[in-house]
Scaffold this motif. Structure first.
Motif, PDB file in Angstrom:
ATOM      1  N   VAL A 426       0.862  -1.178   0.000  1.00  0.00           N
ATOM      2  CA  VAL A 426       0.000   0.000   0.000  1.00  0.00           C
ATOM      3  C   VAL A 426       0.902   1.233   0.000  1.00  0.00           C
ATOM      4  N   GLY A 427       0.499   2.281  -0.713  1.00  0.00           N
ATOM      5  CA  GLY A 427       1.308   3.490  -0.805  1.00  0.00           C
ATOM      6  C   GLY A 427       0.662   4.700  -0.152  1.00  0.00           C
ATOM      7  N   LEU A 428       1.495   5.532   0.457  1.00  0.00           N
ATOM      8  CA  LEU A 428       1.102   6.828   1.016  1.00  0.00           C
ATOM      9  C   LEU A 428       1.632   7.918   0.097  1.00  0.00           C
ATOM     10  N   GLN A 429       0.776   8.855  -0.311  1.00  0.00           N
ATOM     11  CA  GLN A 429       1.193   9.952  -1.185  1.00  0.00           C
ATOM     12  C   GLN A 429       1.346  11.237  -0.377  1.00  0.00           C
ATOM     13  N   VAL A 430       2.470  11.912  -0.574  1.00  0.00           N
ATOM     14  CA  VAL A 430       2.747  13.200   0.059  1.00  0.00           C
ATOM     15  C   VAL A 430       2.854  14.241  -1.043  1.00  0.00           C
ATOM     16  N   VAL A 431       1.991  15.247  -1.006  1.00  0.00           N
ATOM     17  CA  VAL A 431       1.927  16.288  -2.037  1.00  0.00           C
ATOM     18  C   VAL A 431       2.307  17.629  -1.418  1.00  0.00           C
ATOM     19  N   GLY A 432       3.125  18.379  -2.092  1.00  0.00           N
ATOM     20  CA  GLY A 432       3.506  19.695  -1.593  1.00  0.00           C
ATOM     21  C   GLY A 432       3.215  20.780  -2.607  1.00  0.00           C
ATOM     22  N   PRO A 433       3.336  22.043  -2.218  1.00  0.00           N
ATOM     23  CA  PRO A 433       3.194  23.129  -3.191  1.00  0.00           C
ATOM     24  C   PRO A 433       4.317  23.071  -4.215  1.00  0.00           C
ATOM     25  N   ARG A 434       4.106  23.683  -5.353  1.00  0.00           N
ATOM     26  CA  ARG A 434       5.148  23.713  -6.381  1.00  0.00           C
ATOM     27  C   ARG A 434       6.455  24.250  -5.797  1.00  0.00           C
ATOM     28  N   HIS A 435       7.529  23.603  -6.165  1.00  0.00           N
ATOM     29  CA  HIS A 435       8.894  23.930  -5.752  1.00  0.00           C
ATOM     30  C   HIS A 435       9.225  23.479  -4.333  1.00  0.00           C
ATOM     31  N   ALA A 436       8.313  22.770  -3.664  1.00  0.00           N
ATOM     32  CA  ALA A 436       8.575  22.280  -2.304  1.00  0.00           C
ATOM     33  C   ALA A 436       8.995  20.813  -2.329  1.00  0.00           C
ATOM     34  N   ASP A 437       9.769  20.421  -3.323  1.00  0.00           N
ATOM     35  CA  ASP A 437      10.199  19.035  -3.450  1.00  0.00           C
ATOM     36  C   ASP A 437      10.997  18.584  -2.229  1.00  0.00           C
ATOM     37  N   ALA A 438      11.865  19.446  -1.730  1.00  0.00           N
ATOM     38  CA  ALA A 438      12.667  19.088  -0.561  1.00  0.00           C
ATOM     39  C   ALA A 438      11.776  18.836   0.658  1.00  0.00           C
ATOM     40  N   LEU A 439      10.721  19.599   0.805  1.00  0.00           N
ATOM     41  CA  LEU A 439       9.808  19.404   1.924  1.00  0.00           C
ATOM     42  C   LEU A 439       9.059  18.080   1.804  1.00  0.00           C
ATOM     43  N   VAL A 440       8.613  17.764   0.607  1.00  0.00           N
ATOM     44  CA  VAL A 440       7.911  16.503   0.376  1.00  0.00           C
ATOM     45  C   VAL A 440       8.834  15.324   0.710  1.00  0.00           C
ATOM     46  N   LEU A 441      10.075  15.397   0.268  1.00  0.00           N
ATOM     47  CA  LEU A 441      11.037  14.340   0.587  1.00  0.00           C
ATOM     48  C   LEU A 441      11.302  14.273   2.088  1.00  0.00           C
ATOM     49  N   ARG A 442      11.356  15.406   2.736  1.00  0.00           N
ATOM     50  CA  ARG A 442      11.586  15.440   4.193  1.00  0.00           C
ATOM     51  C   ARG A 442      10.468  14.727   4.948  1.00  0.00           C
ATOM     52  N   VAL A 443       9.227  14.931   4.519  1.00  0.00           N
ATOM     53  CA  VAL A 443       8.104  14.242   5.160  1.00  0.00           C
ATOM     54  C   VAL A 443       8.202  12.740   4.914  1.00  0.00           C
ATOM     55  N   GLY A 444       8.511  12.356   3.681  1.00  0.00           N
ATOM     56  CA  GLY A 444       8.680  10.938   3.385  1.00  0.00           C
ATOM     57  C   GLY A 444       9.800  10.308   4.181  1.00  0.00           C
ATOM     58  N   GLN A 445      10.899  11.041   4.354  1.00  0.00           N
ATOM     59  CA  GLN A 445      12.020  10.524   5.127  1.00  0.00           C
ATOM     60  C   GLN A 445      11.643  10.368   6.600  1.00  0.00           C
ATOM     61  N   ALA A 446      10.908  11.319   7.127  1.00  0.00           N
ATOM     62  CA  ALA A 446      10.475  11.204   8.525  1.00  0.00           C
ATOM     63  C   ALA A 446       9.614   9.970   8.725  1.00  0.00           C
ATOM     64  N   TYR A 447       8.765   9.697   7.743  1.00  0.00           N
ATOM     65  CA  TYR A 447       7.927   8.498   7.844  1.00  0.00           C
ATOM     66  C   TYR A 447       8.785   7.238   7.770  1.00  0.00           C
ATOM     67  N   GLN A 448       9.728   7.200   6.825  1.00  0.00           N
ATOM     68  CA  GLN A 448      10.558   6.000   6.713  1.00  0.00           C
ATOM     69  C   GLN A 448      11.487   5.817   7.908  1.00  0.00           C
ATOM     70  N   ALA A 449      11.891   6.901   8.533  1.00  0.00           N
ATOM     71  CA  ALA A 449      12.740   6.784   9.718  1.00  0.00           C
ATOM     72  C   ALA A 449      12.003   6.117  10.875  1.00  0.00           C
ATOM     73  N   ALA A 450      10.671   6.193  10.853  1.00  0.00           N
ATOM     74  CA  ALA A 450       9.866   5.649  11.952  1.00  0.00           C
ATOM     75  C   ALA A 450       9.247   4.293  11.611  1.00  0.00           C
ATOM     76  N   THR A 451       9.454   3.802  10.393  1.00  0.00           N
ATOM     77  CA  THR A 451       8.825   2.561   9.946  1.00  0.00           C
ATOM     78  C   THR A 451       9.829   1.710   9.178  1.00  0.00           C
ATOM     79  N   ASP A 452       9.432   0.482   8.859  1.00  0.00           N
ATOM     80  CA  ASP A 452      10.354  -0.380   8.127  1.00  0.00           C
ATOM     81  C   ASP A 452       9.715  -1.022   6.899  1.00  0.00           C
ATOM     82  N   TRP A 453       8.613  -0.481   6.432  1.00  0.00           N
ATOM     83  CA  TRP A 453       7.949  -1.069   5.271  1.00  0.00           C
ATOM     84  C   TRP A 453       8.875  -1.125   4.060  1.00  0.00           C
ATOM     85  N   HIS A 454       9.705  -0.105   3.902  1.00  0.00           N
ATOM     86  CA  HIS A 454      10.592  -0.028   2.745  1.00  0.00           C
ATOM     87  C   HIS A 454      11.737  -1.038   2.819  1.00  0.00           C
ATOM     88  N   LEU A 455      11.905  -1.654   3.971  1.00  0.00           N
ATOM     89  CA  LEU A 455      12.981  -2.636   4.139  1.00  0.00           C
ATOM     90  C   LEU A 455      12.514  -4.069   3.923  1.00  0.00           C
TER      91      LEU A 455
END
Length: 463
Positions: A426-455
């Protein structure tokens, strides 16, 4: 499976060499590709030669860049010098000269990445699953009888099974995020223009290029390479002034997160919704300020269809009328619909698209990011454009949360957030305002730091 950032660190310390990493990727292709059909071309000899050159550079302390020696693949919708780009179609002449790289491929090659080969796509990337007359169907790492999604399905499956650490795909309506959700991998559709594209897509400014990886950190590292400005793309954004790895681990404490279960018009499988609910709970526990709210727009599928079907009509126009038995019936149907639209219809759709962009721009004044399910369902059987029981033949009928953000050109990231009882991701989508790519990645990283689904190891690789 070591990821790209880990591989580079291993090259730096001498723990591993690019040749060993490339050999491991080629062995994975040899072991799994007959079962999933992720590749349309593999150049083992060329990849090993490139890996040996990378190994020599690391030994001399002079790597070409921060991704030198990382094994990668390229979706067969992007030009690759010396290899044909056939786009899953029987209509394209393979014998023509192939002497130019797409911008993202050029940047990867310049950085020393080891290009293993090219991955499967449906014909002209027109739909959300991956099958074609030319190359057949692509299966899922968690169950090869299920679809990988599409249209970058070969890339997602390749990454999921360790057939290369990274891949580069395209996304015109969800085409990196859909397969990422179905395969338990990570994909970013960046802000339009951040990754230059050439030649331009027949689907116009709906089409983005996106990195596909197993982790958010690798996604950010790959994005650093492929965002270099290229003059061939008139809409390309300037090269970013800082790395997307900078601030990646800053967390989500205090961020304003809007959570919409269905954007106000979708309908989710209960197991998907439960997994996404739990994922949003992880973000809240990490300090995000979560508000359940819909953005407030109706399903823009008809607006999208005018633009998408017009692109399909343009694709087939060049080949004349006598192509019926050589073209996917669904693509023919879409092209026939697109041929009926007028210039006024196209401009009306463009105006509606701009209104949607305005609405989302205002929405993000109040919320830093929007999170949704990437898809409302898990992977269904291969060889079908839509799941069993669908009331519509169109792939957009089961992808309600992806194409809106191609219309608005916002960055949208898919990260794995759980499994159904059938062990499908199952996938979670994180959407940000235009040009906020770094913020979107930061949210995804915070989620992966707390979970192990990607492993988690895909079922096929765990046998």
């Amino acid at each position: 499976m070591m990821q790209g950032v880990e591989l580079v660190e291993a090259y730096r310390t001498g723990e591993l060499s690019p040749v060993e990493a490339t050999q491991a990727s080629l062995e994975a292709i040899e072991e799994f590709d007959d079962q999933v059909n992720a590749f349309v071309l593999v150049d083992a000899e060329g990849a090993l030669a490139a890996a040996k050159e990378s190994e020599a550079r690391w030994h001399s302390g002079e790597p070409l860049g921060p991704t030198d020696g990382v094994p990668i693949s390229v979706k067969d919708a992007l030009w690759t010098r010396g290899w044909p780009t056939l786009r899953g179609s029987t209509l394209i002449d393979e014998s023509q000269p192939w002497d130019e790289d797409a911008p993202c491929v050029a940047r990867l090659r310049e950085s020393g990445a080891v290009i293993l080969g090219k991955t499967t796509t449906p014909e002209y990337s027109w739909k959300g699953v991956t099958d074609s007359f030319r190359y057949g169907v692509t299966g899922n790492p968690w169950d090869p009888s299920k679809t990988s999604g599409g249209s970058s399905g070969g890339s997602a499956t390749a990454v999921g099974l360790g057939m290369g650490a990274w891949s580069i795909g395209t996304d015109g309506g969800g085409s990196v995020r859909i397969p990422a959700a179905f395969t338990g991998t990570v994909a970013l559709k960046p802000t339009y223009g951040l990754i230059p594209l050439f030649p331009p897509s027949a689907f116009g400014t709906l089409s983005h290029v996106g990195p596909m990886t197993r982790t958010v950190r690798d996604n950010a590292a790959m994005l650093d390479v492929v965002t270099g400005f290229d003059a061939r793309d008139w809409s390309a954004l300037p090269t970013p002034g800082r790395s997307f790895l900078d601030g990646l681990d800053d967390g989500v404490a205090g961020l304003r997160v809007a959570y919409s279960r269905n954007l106000g018009f979708g309908k989710n499988d209960p197991e998907v919704e439960a997994a996404v609910d739990a994922a949003v709970g992880v973000l809240a526990a990490a300090g995000a300020v979560v508000t359940e709210v819909d953005p407030g727009f109706a399903d823009p599928v008809e607006v999208f269809n005018v633009l998408w079907f017009s692109g399909a009509a343009k694709v087939l126009q060049a080949y004349g009328d006598a192509v019926d038995d050589r073209v996917d019936p669904g693509l023919r149907r879409s092209a026939a619909a697109g041929a009926q639209y007028t210039a006024s219809d196209f401009l009306d759709a463009t105006a509606a698209r701009m209104e949607l962009g305005l609405l989302m721009g205002r929405f993000h004044l109040d919320y830093d990011v929007l999170v949704t399910p990437t898809l409302p369902l898990a992977a269904f059987p291969v060889g079908q454009d839509v799941p069993d029981g669908s009331a519509s033949p169109e792939w957009t009928s089961w992808t309600p949360y992806t194409y809106a953000f191609n219309l608005t050109q916002q960055p949208a990231l898919s990260v794995p957030c759980g499994f159904t009882s059938a062990r499908l991701p199952v996938g979670l989508q994180v959407v940000g305002p235009r040009h906020a790519d770094a913020l979107v990645l930061r949210v995804g990283q915070a989620y992966q730091a707390a979970t192990d689904w990607h492993l988690r190891t895909p079922t096929l690789a765990a046998r």
